[in-house]
Design a protein around this motif. Structure first.
Motif, PDB file in Angstrom:
ATOM      1  N   ALA A 432       0.824  -1.209   0.000  1.00 27.00           N
ATOM      2  CA  ALA A 432       0.000   0.000   0.000  1.00 27.00           C
ATOM      3  C   ALA A 432       0.857   1.257   0.000  1.00 27.00           C
ATOM      4  O   ALA A 432       0.534   2.243  -0.682  1.00 27.00           O
ATOM      5  N   ARG A 433       1.967   1.240   0.740  1.00 32.73           N
ATOM      6  CA  ARG A 433       2.851   2.410   0.776  1.00 32.73           C
ATOM      7  C   ARG A 433       3.619   2.562  -0.531  1.00 32.73           C
ATOM      8  O   ARG A 433       3.761   3.664  -1.059  1.00 32.73           O
ATOM      9  N   THR A 438      -5.116   3.094  -1.727  1.00 37.55           N
ATOM     10  CA  THR A 438      -6.236   3.456  -0.861  1.00 37.55           C
ATOM     11  C   THR A 438      -7.251   2.332  -0.913  1.00 37.55           C
ATOM     12  O   THR A 438      -7.278   1.549  -1.873  1.00 37.55           O
ATOM     13  N   MET A 439      -8.096   2.250   0.111  1.00 37.07           N
ATOM     14  CA  MET A 439      -9.136   1.219   0.103  1.00 37.07           C
ATOM     15  C   MET A 439     -10.288   1.689  -0.780  1.00 37.07           C
ATOM     16  O   MET A 439     -10.835   2.774  -0.570  1.00 37.07           O
ATOM     17  N   PRO A 440     -10.667   0.914  -1.770  1.00 39.88           N
ATOM     18  CA  PRO A 440     -11.707   1.353  -2.711  1.00 39.88           C
ATOM     19  C   PRO A 440     -13.113   1.196  -2.129  1.00 39.88           C
ATOM     20  O   PRO A 440     -13.317   0.467  -1.155  1.00 39.88           O
ATOM     21  N   THR A 441     -14.052   1.851  -2.756  1.00 38.46           N
ATOM     22  CA  THR A 441     -15.468   1.657  -2.447  1.00 38.46           C
ATOM     23  C   THR A 441     -16.041   0.698  -3.482  1.00 38.46           C
ATOM     24  O   THR A 441     -16.005   0.975  -4.679  1.00 38.46           O
ATOM     25  N   LEU A 510      -8.446  -5.892  -1.148  1.00 42.15           N
ATOM     26  CA  LEU A 510      -7.188  -5.213  -0.845  1.00 42.15           C
ATOM     27  C   LEU A 510      -7.211  -3.761  -1.325  1.00 42.15           C
ATOM     28  O   LEU A 510      -8.032  -3.377  -2.166  1.00 42.15           O
ATOM     29  N   PRO A 511      -6.270  -2.943  -0.822  1.00 39.97           N
ATOM     30  CA  PRO A 511      -6.164  -1.561  -1.298  1.00 39.97           C
ATOM     31  C   PRO A 511      -5.710  -1.524  -2.752  1.00 39.97           C
ATOM     32  O   PRO A 511      -5.045  -2.448  -3.236  1.00 39.97           O
ATOM     33  N   VAL A 512      -6.066  -0.436  -3.438  1.00 43.45           N
ATOM     34  CA  VAL A 512      -5.775  -0.325  -4.867  1.00 43.45           C
ATOM     35  C   VAL A 512      -4.859   0.875  -5.115  1.00 43.45           C
ATOM     36  O   VAL A 512      -4.862   1.846  -4.349  1.00 43.45           O
TER      37      VAL A 512
END
Length: 681
Positions: A432-433, A438-441, A510-512
């Protein structure tokens, strides 16, 4: 849980899993390490089994990745996550994360990943993780110095089953018990009838021994901790470095491990070390003591003149005396001194206590002899005493240590599992870093009042082989069906890769890699990459059939296609693509088709298809300057159009500066470029 109902688990695998203490819990939580502890199951296989159990738990039929290119994107993004793990366990554990169309699974992983993103990838923690591995089962424990004894055949069978680590012997009476005691350091008699019997050796009467096997064979408990000593220590260091809440008291566990040697023996006890060294070095020390005595006598004989009167010699000979007798009279003091030197050497070399020293003194007798020799019976008694004393002390220390560690076995497993799971979380945090995620909607299908498609702000494709800071952020939004146009090398394919990566990661929970992302919950992903050259008739037919199936049942699908026109002649391609887009639009699918024939396809389509364009703003030193974010409802200009426009602009500038005599030819040249430009309108 019916283990055979899990996808990929047959009868044989189910039998292996049933050996685990809590197979259902391990499968439910995706505990790859616990599953891999089952016989004949590797970590890779354990990950596949866990993934099957997760699918069953969420009633997930699978198949989200509907094409080879979609599966390739998944393997690539999964590989980026796995590259950021330290342990092999974490790399395999990430295999249990897969893109799913099930809301419950997506939300389950999102909750886990959101907490993981809060983790700080401290270098000290990552270094400590290098030593952590899943715990291993100890091998078969066998103790040779101790045995069980009974007079009853039925009791014999019970003992072999209850305590397989020890030999079990059948004896008839106390004499048989005494014979066993000469061959074993410790004999544990199981029959109460032996109470009060006195035999030489370490014989313990314990009728309840089979009910308390840990007291009889503490090696059983210690073997687990000995086998996993370094792994447990590494897990302790991870908890300390990461400030994790431990499952057990770290100081108590560390202290217990410090008292345990790698081979399962007790370490750090001076008295046990002394007895062990004495028993191991007894023969060597005895041989050296003999040499000390004999060297002393040899030196004495060399330096002393021995005079024997004739009458004395005759008297000795008549009595049948030998050289030893002659020496005993003339060298009695020297012989005594030599024997005493041997005794002292043996006692000091082995650091014997007073009781042991008394036995050691008997190894060398006062009887005059040359060379001085050991008394084998006395040496055997000393060996038996040292071995028995060592076994008694080791047994007591093992029982004490086993009692301290026995209750921590379950907590120790949790300690290591938590450390390994931390590596999984840190891999997600690092990913993620590294990609500014960011976590998507993810909008649930039932909650959509109208088609959502996807909307990505500030996205950077993780599949580009470029540093993140060198990648231009892309904003792109599609609802329904769209054509994507643009110049060669303008970023159309990388835009599709970005969309595919975001969708795959989002459905993994997962975050995108984007500043913001919103997308609908898709049923499946169909990503078709570029084909290499025109397809033959058979391959072309198969491709059309594939799109026919998709067009009939594509509602809820995301379809990404890169230059499908390359499958056949350009004119026919435009017609085919137009027909495919019509069917997808009617079915409510979301689709993006990259094509250089966007204008022709729009003309042939039976609906108002959206055309987006990745616009090149110009040519600078022969290189394209491109706005990487597609412009909505805009047919992007092609590279040839930009080049012709550049030539026309340059020619106009040259004409204005030319003389009147030269303007006629140059004016003709300008007219040629303008005429070409008109063809692009």
């Amino acid at each position: 849980m019916d283990l055979e109902s899990i996808p990929g688990v047959g009868e044989k695998t189910a039998r292996s899993l049933s050996v685990l203490d809590d197979p259902e819990g391990a499968l439910r939580t995706g505990d790859v390490a616990a599953i891999a502890a089952a016989p004949d199951i590797s970590q890779g296989r354990a990950a596949r089994i866990a993934r099957g159990a997760i699918r069953r738990e969420h009633d997930d039929p699978g198949g989200f990745l509907a094409t080879d290119r979609a599966r390739e994107v998944y393997r690539n993004v999964l590989g980026l996550l796995q590259e950021r793990t330290v342990t092999e366990y974490a790399a395999q554990r990430l295999e249990t994360l897969y893109p799913s169309a099930r809301r419950s699974r997506i939300e389950e992983v999102q909750a886990f990943a959101s907490e993981a993103m809060e983790r700080e990838p401290d270098p000290a923690v990552l270094e400590a993780l290098c030593g952590v591995e899943p715990l291993q089962q100890p091998g078969d424990v066998r103790v040779r110095e101790r045995c069980l004894a009974t007079t009853d055949a039925e009791r014999y069978a019970e003992a072999r089953e209850a305590i397989p680590e020890l030999p079990v012997e059948v004896v008839e009476d106390a004499q048989g018990l005494a014979e066993l005691a000469r061959g074993y350091a410790t004999v544990i008699a199981l029959d109460e009838s032996f109470a009060g019997v006195t035999v030489e050796g370490d014989v313990q009467v314990e009728p309840d021994a089979l009910e308390n096997p840990a007291d009889v064979v503490p090696e059983r408990s210690l073997a687990f901790f000995a086998r996993n000593r370094d792994r447990l220590r590494a897990a302790v260091e991870v908890h300390r470095a990461a400030d994790l809440e431990p499952a057990c008291d770290l100081e108590t566990l560390t202290d217990g491990l410090s008292r345990l040697a790698e081979d399962g023996t007790v370490a750090g006890d001076d008295e046990l070390d002394r007895l062990t060294t004495a028993a191991n070095d007894l023969d060597a020390a005895t041989g050296t003591a003999e040499s000390v005595a004999n060297d002393h006598l040899r030196e004495a004989i060399r330096e002393q003149d021995v005079t024997i009167e004739g009458s004395d010699l005759l008297s000795l000979v008549e009595r049948g005396a030998g050289v030893d007798s002659l020496l005993s009279r003339e060298l009695a003091d020297e012989h005594a001194a030599a024997v005493e030197a041997a005794r002292e050497h043996l006692i000091e070399a082995l650091s014997l206590d007073p009781g042991e020293a008394e036995l050691a003194r008997r190894v060398f007798t006062d009887e005059p002899a040359f060379p001085v020799e050991r008394d084998e019976d006395a040496l055997g008694r000393l060996r038996t005493e040292l071995t028995a004393a060592k076994e008694r002390r080791a047994g007591r220390l093992k029982r004490e240590l086993a009692a301290d560690l026995a209750d921590q076995r379950t907590d120790a497993r949790e300690l290591v599992r938590d450390a390994l799971e931390l590596d999984v979380e840190l891999a997600i945090a690092r990913f993620a870093r590294d990609f500014s995620c960011t976590m998507p909607t993810v909008v649930e299908a039932d909650a959509r009042s109208e088609p959502v498609g996807f909307a990505i702000d500030g996205g950077r494709s993780p599949l580009l082989d470029e540093p993140l800071e060198a990648i231009d952020p892309v904003d792109y939004e599609v609802s329904g069906v769209a054509l994507l146009s643009g110049v060669n090398s303008g970023g159309k394919t990388s835009t599709l890769d970005l969309v595919a990566s975001v969708v795959v990661l989002a459905h993994m929970g997962l975050p995108v890699p984007a500043e913001n992302a919103r997308l609908q919950q898709f049923d499946d992903l169909h990503y078709h990459g570029k084909t290499q050259g025109t397809l033959d008739a058979g391959a072309f037919e198969a491709t059309v059939r594939e799109f026919a199936d998709l067009a009939q049942g594509g509602e809820g699908s995301l379809v990404l296609v890169d230059e499908l026109e390359s499958i056949t002649e350009p004119g026919a391609s435009a017609k085919i693509i137009a027909g495919i887009l019509e069917a997808l639009s009617e079915n409510g699918a979301t689709a993006v088709f990259v094509s250089h024939l966007a204008g022709e396809i729009r003309e042939m389509a039976g609906f108002d298809v959206t055309i987006d364009g990745i616009e090149a703003v110009g040519l600078v030193d022969g290189e394209l300057e491109v706005n990487r974010s597609p412009v909505k409802d805009h047919l992007a200009r092609s590279t040839p159009e930009l080049i012709v426009e550049k030539l026309a602009d340059e020619s106009r500038g040259t004409t204005a500066a030319s003389s009147r005599n030269e303007s006629r030819n140059e004016g003709a040249e300008v007219g040629f470029y303008d005429r070409l430009l008109e063809k692009f309108d």
